[in-house]
Design a protein around this motif. Structure first.
Motif, PDB file in Angstrom:
ATOM      1  N   LYS A 103      58.547 -39.570  81.164  1.00  9.65           N
ATOM      2  CA  LYS A 103      58.906 -40.490  82.250  1.00  9.65           C
ATOM      3  C   LYS A 103      59.570 -39.764  83.417  1.00  9.65           C
ATOM      4  O   LYS A 103      59.208 -40.007  84.573  1.00  9.65           O
ATOM      5  CB  LYS A 103      59.783 -41.612  81.713  1.00  9.65           C
ATOM      6  N   PRO A 104      60.551 -38.883  83.182  1.00  9.79           N
ATOM      7  CA  PRO A 104      61.069 -38.106  84.315  1.00  9.79           C
ATOM      8  C   PRO A 104      59.991 -37.294  85.020  1.00  9.79           C
ATOM      9  O   PRO A 104      60.019 -37.157  86.249  1.00  9.79           O
ATOM     10  CB  PRO A 104      62.123 -37.197  83.664  1.00  9.79           C
ATOM     11  N   VAL A 105      59.046 -36.763  84.259  1.00 14.19           N
ATOM     12  CA  VAL A 105      57.954 -36.011  84.883  1.00 14.19           C
ATOM     13  C   VAL A 105      57.110 -36.929  85.763  1.00 14.19           C
ATOM     14  O   VAL A 105      56.721 -36.565  86.882  1.00 14.19           O
ATOM     15  CB  VAL A 105      57.084 -35.334  83.800  1.00 14.19           C
ATOM     16  N   LEU A 106      56.825 -38.133  85.270  1.00 17.98           N
ATOM     17  CA  LEU A 106      56.060 -39.087  86.073  1.00 17.98           C
ATOM     18  C   LEU A 106      56.793 -39.434  87.357  1.00 17.98           C
ATOM     19  O   LEU A 106      56.211 -39.423  88.454  1.00 17.98           O
ATOM     20  CB  LEU A 106      55.797 -40.356  85.264  1.00 17.98           C
ATOM     21  N   LEU A 107      58.088 -39.726  87.250  1.00 19.91           N
ATOM     22  CA  LEU A 107      58.852 -40.092  88.438  1.00 19.91           C
ATOM     23  C   LEU A 107      58.925 -38.929  89.431  1.00 19.91           C
ATOM     24  O   LEU A 107      58.824 -39.134  90.643  1.00 19.91           O
ATOM     25  CB  LEU A 107      60.259 -40.529  88.034  1.00 19.91           C
ATOM     26  N   ALA A 108      59.097 -37.709  88.911  1.00 26.69           N
ATOM     27  CA  ALA A 108      59.134 -36.550  89.798  1.00 26.69           C
ATOM     28  C   ALA A 108      57.785 -36.337  90.466  1.00 26.69           C
ATOM     29  O   ALA A 108      57.706 -36.024  91.661  1.00 26.69           O
ATOM     30  CB  ALA A 108      59.543 -35.307  89.011  1.00 26.69           C
ATOM     31  N   GLY A 109      56.708 -36.503  89.704  1.00 22.28           N
ATOM     32  CA  GLY A 109      55.376 -36.362  90.280  1.00 22.28           C
ATOM     33  C   GLY A 109      55.115 -37.397  91.362  1.00 22.28           C
ATOM     34  O   GLY A 109      54.529 -37.105  92.411  1.00 22.28           O
ATOM     35  N   MET A 110      55.554 -38.648  91.106  1.00 22.08           N
ATOM     36  CA  MET A 110      55.418 -39.681  92.127  1.00 22.08           C
ATOM     37  C   MET A 110      56.183 -39.309  93.390  1.00 22.08           C
ATOM     38  O   MET A 110      55.702 -39.504  94.514  1.00 22.08           O
ATOM     39  CB  MET A 110      55.924 -41.022  91.591  1.00 22.08           C
ATOM     40  N   ALA A 111      57.388 -38.774  93.212  1.00 30.82           N
ATOM     41  CA  ALA A 111      58.201 -38.397  94.371  1.00 30.82           C
ATOM     42  C   ALA A 111      57.501 -37.332  95.207  1.00 30.82           C
ATOM     43  O   ALA A 111      57.511 -37.383  96.447  1.00 30.82           O
ATOM     44  CB  ALA A 111      59.569 -37.899  93.901  1.00 30.82           C
ATOM     45  N   VAL A 112      56.894 -36.354  94.541  1.00 32.56           N
ATOM     46  CA  VAL A 112      56.188 -35.297  95.268  1.00 32.56           C
ATOM     47  C   VAL A 112      55.003 -35.874  96.034  1.00 32.56           C
ATOM     48  O   VAL A 112      54.798 -35.570  97.220  1.00 32.56           O
ATOM     49  CB  VAL A 112      55.723 -34.194  94.292  1.00 32.56           C
ATOM     50  N   VAL A 113      54.218 -36.722  95.379  1.00 36.80           N
ATOM     51  CA  VAL A 113      53.049 -37.313  96.038  1.00 36.80           C
ATOM     52  C   VAL A 113      53.476 -38.159  97.237  1.00 36.80           C
ATOM     53  O   VAL A 113      52.898 -38.064  98.336  1.00 36.80           O
ATOM     54  CB  VAL A 113      52.241 -38.159  95.037  1.00 36.80           C
ATOM     55  N   ILE A 114      54.503 -38.964  97.050  1.00 37.49           N
ATOM     56  CA  ILE A 114      54.972 -39.816  98.141  1.00 37.49           C
ATOM     57  C   ILE A 114      55.491 -38.975  99.299  1.00 37.49           C
ATOM     58  O   ILE A 114      55.255 -39.276 100.473  1.00 37.49           O
ATOM     59  CB  ILE A 114      56.051 -40.787  97.626  1.00 37.49           C
ATOM     60  N   ALA A 115      56.215 -37.897  98.977  1.00 38.98           N
ATOM     61  CA  ALA A 115      56.736 -37.026 100.040  1.00 38.98           C
ATOM     62  C   ALA A 115      55.607 -36.375 100.830  1.00 38.98           C
ATOM     63  O   ALA A 115      55.674 -36.270 102.063  1.00 38.98           O
ATOM     64  CB  ALA A 115      57.644 -35.957  99.428  1.00 38.98           C
ATOM     65  N   VAL A 116      54.556 -35.957 100.144  1.00 39.19           N
ATOM     66  CA  VAL A 116      53.417 -35.340 100.840  1.00 39.19           C
ATOM     67  C   VAL A 116      52.736 -36.365 101.740  1.00 39.19           C
ATOM     68  O   VAL A 116      52.418 -36.087 102.901  1.00 39.19           O
ATOM     69  CB  VAL A 116      52.428 -34.758  99.815  1.00 39.19           C
ATOM     70  N   VAL A 117      52.510 -37.569 101.213  1.00 34.43           N
ATOM     71  CA  VAL A 117      51.883 -38.619 102.023  1.00 34.43           C
ATOM     72  C   VAL A 117      52.745 -38.958 103.231  1.00 34.43           C
ATOM     73  O   VAL A 117      52.247 -39.127 104.350  1.00 34.43           O
ATOM     74  CB  VAL A 117      51.641 -39.875 101.156  1.00 34.43           C
ATOM     75  N   ALA A 118      54.062 -39.031 103.027  1.00 32.71           N
ATOM     76  CA  ALA A 118      54.967 -39.346 104.131  1.00 32.71           C
ATOM     77  C   ALA A 118      54.942 -38.246 105.197  1.00 32.71           C
ATOM     78  O   ALA A 118      54.943 -38.532 106.400  1.00 32.71           O
ATOM     79  CB  ALA A 118      56.382 -39.531 103.596  1.00 32.71           C
ATOM     80  N   ALA A 119      54.924 -36.992 104.744  1.00 33.19           N
ATOM     81  CA  ALA A 119      54.870 -35.886 105.708  1.00 33.19           C
ATOM     82  C   ALA A 119      53.577 -35.922 106.508  1.00 33.19           C
ATOM     83  O   ALA A 119      53.576 -35.702 107.735  1.00 33.19           O
ATOM     84  CB  ALA A 119      55.017 -34.552 104.982  1.00 33.19           C
ATOM     85  N   LEU A 120      52.462 -36.192 105.844  1.00 30.03           N
ATOM     86  CA  LEU A 120      51.180 -36.285 106.549  1.00 30.03           C
ATOM     87  C   LEU A 120      51.179 -37.452 107.532  1.00 30.03           C
ATOM     88  O   LEU A 120      50.607 -37.359 108.624  1.00 30.03           O
ATOM     89  CB  LEU A 120      50.043 -36.444 105.537  1.00 30.03           C
ATOM     90  N   ALA A 121      51.847 -38.550 107.148  1.00 35.45           N
ATOM     91  CA  ALA A 121      51.950 -39.686 108.070  1.00 35.45           C
ATOM     92  C   ALA A 121      52.709 -39.292 109.321  1.00 35.45           C
ATOM     93  O   ALA A 121      52.349 -39.668 110.446  1.00 35.45           O
ATOM     94  CB  ALA A 121      52.634 -40.855 107.379  1.00 35.45           C
TER      95      ALA A 121
END
Length: 549
Positions: A103-121
């Motif tokens: 679960k921590p790995v999932l949450l960390a992975g989500m955070a990375v994906v969201i951060a990348v999408v936000a940066a691209l936005a």
């Protein structure tokens, strides 16, 4: 380096050349748009605007969720959705690769994906805010939908994702306006500050505010500490039919086996909850209904007024591989579940007790197992001398000896419907797992460890075996595929618990492989046929390879 440098210029006049010194700044000048070109935000600042805006949105959602309804956190709701709709192969891969850290790995992975999408936005919005606003809004809508279609939903739950959406879009527009260079140049932006200084201060304010809101939301969502302390104190003062004391000869920790009772902090945890529910004992209630003669509505005080019993039970996860460690033992205190079902009056034809957790997880347990007089199923409220830990089901959970946890051990239970397997399917049954899942007879080698190097001579092999609820009558070991020899068993506590064993072997130098197998109290021996954990439990002989010098 000094902020200013001397620059010499030479100018001609009637007397020849003269030298003139003037001071100029060597610091980088703010970017100015070329004449006729639309102003653009520098790439680094553009990406940061996107990341900070989404961070502010998530923090706002977490804060409002903590204040009103912890289950409505958009971030956690999206994670729960990912878990619910993940294919079985991905779920098993995550368990195998990361164990209880999945679960921590999932949450960390989500955070990375969201951060990348936000940066691209942000990068897509260097000239105008429109693209970034759209991306932030889409992320907000995804969080809103995840909350709206969560297994447990109340109208108040829409406030957290709504706050996240509004704050995300608002912060993006606000930071974008401060980051976008003026067509008139970078003169003073506000109050004597340059545009760059104002942007730095704004970004820091958003970052610090987001961190404070996010942490505050998490802390507000953890309100069970005082409730647990009160329950622990009440359990200590109430009469409890205690389990027999554990004999000192029941465990062999000096040889490498576990202690007989697993400390709460070390007890294995497998569930689908990203957020541990924060239900307090005072707020807890449970309904027993469906195919019954008398519906029961229970509060926590109702449970405490009933006869309390303590039982020593080994719990096993179906995801446990051969030789795995997803097995633990504890003293559980609770109310006999069979007695509650007898009081409710289960109607003929009801073959499933369909239980639901406060976070919406659900499973079905065979009624005939729950109604066995000696099965000992519990609605548990205590564990190893204290209230249930939050991660293990506080305030109330099910514990049923002899069945894998996914059909018998609902944590944070709030509802039980007597129905049929034909009418309803449990969470994992819907994903192709077994319907009833009795625990298989298994053994494990704890010592020596794999690839250990040991001195020549006598080698002690030790481990555990289990076959709940029947118990273990024999354990055998063999070396390098040779004849089976019987191991020495530790004192048995009950058929509902694991049993420790040891065997002393005289081994010469070289590599050796030891295997073990167990036989239950009915004379049925552990099978050597390998099987994966899914759908109904792993099987096969555990083996350990080591060397003797």
């Amino acid at each position: 380096m000094a902020p200013f440098a001397d620059r010499h210029t030479f100018r001609a006049n009637r007397s020849g050349f003269r030298s003139e010194t003037r001071c100029v700044s060597t610091t980088e000048a703010p970017q100015r748009p070329e004449p006729g070109a639309a102003p653009r935000i520098p790439r680094g600042w553009a990406a940061l605007v996107g990341v900070l805006s989404v961070a502010a949105a998530l923090a706002a959602g977490q804060l409002v969720a903590g204040l009103l309804s912890p289950a409505s956190s958009p971030y956690l709701a999206v994670g729960d959705t990912v878990i619910r709709f993940s294919p079985q192969w991905l779920t098993e891969f995550a368990k195998a690769a990361f164990g209880t850290a999945d679960k921590p790995v999932l949450l960390a992975g989500m955070a990375v994906v969201i951060a990348v999408v936000a940066a691209l936005a942000g990068l897509a919005s260097r000239r105008r805010p429109g693209p970034g606003v759209v991306v932030v809004a889409v992320l907000g809508v995804l969080g809103f939908v995840a909350v709206l279609f969560a297994p447990v939903f109340a109208p108040v739950d829409v406030l957290a994702p709504t706050a996240a959406l509004v704050v995300g879009v608002g912060v993006f527009r606000w930071l974008h306006a401060r980051a976008l260079p003026s067509t008139a140049g970078p003169a003073e932006a506000s109050g004597g500050l340059t545009r760059r200084a104002l942007l730095v201060r704004s970004s820091l304010a958003v970052a610090l505010g987001s961190a404070a809101a996010g942490v505050g939301g998490v802390l507000l969502g953890r309100g069970v500490g005082d409730s647990r302390q009160a329950v622990t104190a009440r359990l200590a003062a109430l009469p409890v039919d205690r389990a027999p004391a554990i004999p000192p000869t029941a465990a062999l920790p000096e040889l490498g086996t576990p202690t007989f009772l697993t400390p709460n902090a070390d007890f294995y945890r497998i569930d689908v909850a990203l957020r541990i529910p924060d239900e307090t004992a005072d707020a807890w209630s449970m309904r027993i209904h469906g195919m019954v003669e008398n519906e029961l509505e229970l509060t926590f005080d109702d449970l405490l007024r009933r006869p309390l019993v303590e039982r020593t039970i080994t719990m096993t996860c179906v995801s446990n591989p051969v030789g795995g460690d997803l097995i633990s033992t504890a003293n559980f205190v609770g109310v006999d579940l069979r007695e509650l079902l007898l009081e409710a009056g289960v109607r003929p034809g009801a073959d499933q007790a369909f239980s639901t957790s406060v976070d919406g997880w659900y499973t079905g347990t065979p009624v005939d197992v729950l109604m066995e007089p000696d099965r000992g199923a519990l609605l548990a409220i205590g564990m190893n001398g204290e209230a249930l830990p939050p991660e293990h089901g506080f305030p109330v959970r099910m514990v049923v000896p002899g069945l894998y946890g996914f059909v018998s051990a609902t944590k944070w239970i709030v509802d039980m419907e007597l129905t049929t397997f034909a009418a309803k399917a449990g969470y994992w049954l819907e994903r192709g797992w077994a319907e009833k899942a009795p625990i298989k007879t298994q053994s494990r080698i704890d010592s020596p460890r794999g690839f250990a190097s040991l001195p020549a001579g006598r080698v002690t092999v030790a481990g555990i075996a289990w076959s709940q609820p029947d118990g273990i009558s024999r354990v055998e070991v063999r070396v390098d595929g040779g004849a089976w020899r019987e191991a020495e068993l530790a004192t048995e506590v009950s058929g509902d618990t694991w049993r420790m064993w040891r065997a002393d072997l005289d081994l010469g130098p070289g590599s050796h492989t030891v295997q073990s197998r167990a036989t239950d109290a009915n004379g049925v021996t552990q099978t050597d046929v390998p099987a994966e954990p899914i759908p109904d439990g792993a099987s096969g002989y555990p083996a350990v390879l080591f060397s003797v010098a």
